[in-house]
Every structure is written in structure tokens, then in C-alpha cells.
Design an enzyme around this catalytic site. Structure first.
Site, PDB file in Angstrom:
ATOM      1  CG  HIS A 141      41.000 -15.607  71.102  1.00  0.00           C
ATOM      2  ND1 HIS A 141      42.299 -15.490  70.634  1.00  0.00           N
ATOM      3  CD2 HIS A 141      40.579 -14.333  71.286  1.00  0.00           C
ATOM      4  CE1 HIS A 141      42.631 -14.219  70.531  1.00  0.00           C
ATOM      5  NE2 HIS A 141      41.616 -13.503  70.912  1.00  0.00           N
ATOM      6  CB  CYS A 192      44.211 -10.763  75.054  1.00  0.00           C
ATOM      7  SG  CYS A 192      43.970  -9.404  73.895  1.00  0.00           S
ATOM      8  CG  HIS A 227      38.603 -11.210  73.863  1.00  0.00           C
ATOM      9  ND1 HIS A 227      39.614 -11.757  74.621  1.00  0.00           N
ATOM     10  CD2 HIS A 227      39.149 -10.961  72.646  1.00  0.00           C
ATOM     11  CE1 HIS A 227      40.718 -11.814  73.914  1.00  0.00           C
ATOM     12  NE2 HIS A 227      40.472 -11.352  72.698  1.00  0.00           N
ATOM     13  CG  HIS A 276      38.900 -11.073  67.934  1.00  0.00           C
ATOM     14  ND1 HIS A 276      39.168  -9.743  68.196  1.00  0.00           N
ATOM     15  CD2 HIS A 276      39.686 -11.776  68.783  1.00  0.00           C
ATOM     16  CE1 HIS A 276      40.077  -9.659  69.136  1.00  0.00           C
ATOM     17  NE2 HIS A 276      40.417 -10.888  69.527  1.00  0.00           N
ATOM     18  CG  ASP A 278      30.736 -18.670  61.996  1.00  0.00           C
ATOM     19  OD1 ASP A 278      31.171 -17.603  62.487  1.00  0.00           O
ATOM     20  OD2 ASP A 278      29.604 -18.780  61.504  1.00  0.00           O
ATOM     21  CG  HIS A 279      28.642 -18.183  65.775  1.00  0.00           C
ATOM     22  ND1 HIS A 279      28.877 -17.708  64.512  1.00  0.00           N
ATOM     23  CD2 HIS A 279      27.841 -17.289  66.385  1.00  0.00           C
ATOM     24  CE1 HIS A 279      28.233 -16.567  64.359  1.00  0.00           C
ATOM     25  NE2 HIS A 279      27.606 -16.284  65.476  1.00  0.00           N
ATOM     26  CD  GLU A 337      43.385 -11.320  67.184  1.00  0.00           C
ATOM     27  OE1 GLU A 337      43.445 -12.481  67.575  1.00  0.00           O
ATOM     28  OE2 GLU A 337      44.232 -10.456  67.502  1.00  0.00           O
TER      29      GLU A 337
END
Ligand code: NI
Length: 143
Positions: free
Chosen positions: A16, A35, A41, A43, A81-82, A125
Site C-alpha cells: 500500500h 509511507c 511498501h 506489510h 493477499d498479494h 500492521e
């Protein structure tokens, strides 16, 4: 009357970038710091889903955990996811903060968990950031 609950742990990895079109580029950098990096980046998100409460007490047990696992897999993990969270339609007008993510996960689950048994959703997170939401049930419903 006491209330039992159970919390299940789930995981997904996602990218994100914290950025809002409501602010200028410079304001975004000031508010979100690193951020706001244009390249984004990632998480390793952990989602904690807690079920229980009055509905469970009346039914004598909480929701079947296999059913909960299926709901979370279908509604949450497969969705995020991904992926790049910024590309999710729900984040078209909301920033991908942990606060907004935990609210969205609550909204995606609350209609799928029977009898008002969804008590809390939490998102871890980073090592130091933890977000949680306990819904908007009335005080009476929780006492
Ligand atoms: Ni981040």
C-alpha cells in the site's frame, strides 16, 4: 452474565501507499512521511477476528470455526493477499490506513457472522502498530 469469546488469527501480505488526493504532494509527504513513498511498501498483515457474545450464549456455542475460516478466506484473504490495497475499489476514496482497513474488514465480515457474534476485528500492521474495531452495537447489546 459472563461472556466467552474466541479469536482466530489470519494472515495476508499486501502493498500500500498512504496518500490522499485531498492533500498536495508536499502535504502528503508531511502527513504520511516515508509511507507516502510513491513506490509503495508491503506489510505482513495479521487479522484477529473475535467471535462470541450474547448470540453465542443463546446458541450455546460460537459460530463453527471452519465456517468462520471459510468466510475470512473468501471475503478477506483472497481479496487482499498479494494485492495492492490502493487498487481495491473500497480504497478509491479512502486512504489505506490501518484504521480504514480494520473498518473495511469489519464491514466485510459483519454480515457473514450470524447472530451478532462478531465482537472485534483487529489488524496488526507492523511490530508496533495495532488497530482494532468493535463495531457499533448498542451498549445494551454488549452488557
Ligand atoms: Ni504501511
Amino acid at each position: 452474565m459472563g461472556q466467552g469469546s474466541i479469536t482466530r488469527r489470519y494472515r495476508f501480505c499486501a502493498a500500500h501507499r498512504l496518500h490522499t488526493d485531498h492533500l498536495s504532494a508536499e502535504e502528503n509527504r508531511v502527513v504520511f512521511g516515508k509511507c507516502n513513498n510513491p513506490n509503495g511498501h508491503g506489510h505482513n498483515y495479521v487479522v484477529l477476528v473475535t467471535i462470541g457474545g450474547p448470540g453465542a450464549a443463546r446458541a450455546g456455542q460460537t459460530m463453527d470455526l471452519d465456517a468462520l475460516d471459510r468466510v475470512v478466506a473468501e471475503r478477506i484473504v483472497s481479496r487482499f493477499d498479494h494485492r495492492d490495497l490502493n487498487q481495491d475499489p473500497e480504497f478509491a476514496v479512502r486512504t489505506t490506513t490501518g484504521e480504514n482497513l480494520v473498518l473495511l474488514i469489519w464491514d466485510l465480515l459483519v454480515t457473514q457472522v450470524p447472530g451478532g457474534q462478531l465482537k472485534k476485528v483487529a489488524v496488526i500492521e507492523t511490530r508496533d502498530n495495532y488497530f482494532e474495531y468493535t463495531g457499533s452495537a448498542s451498549v445494551a447489546a454488549r452488557s
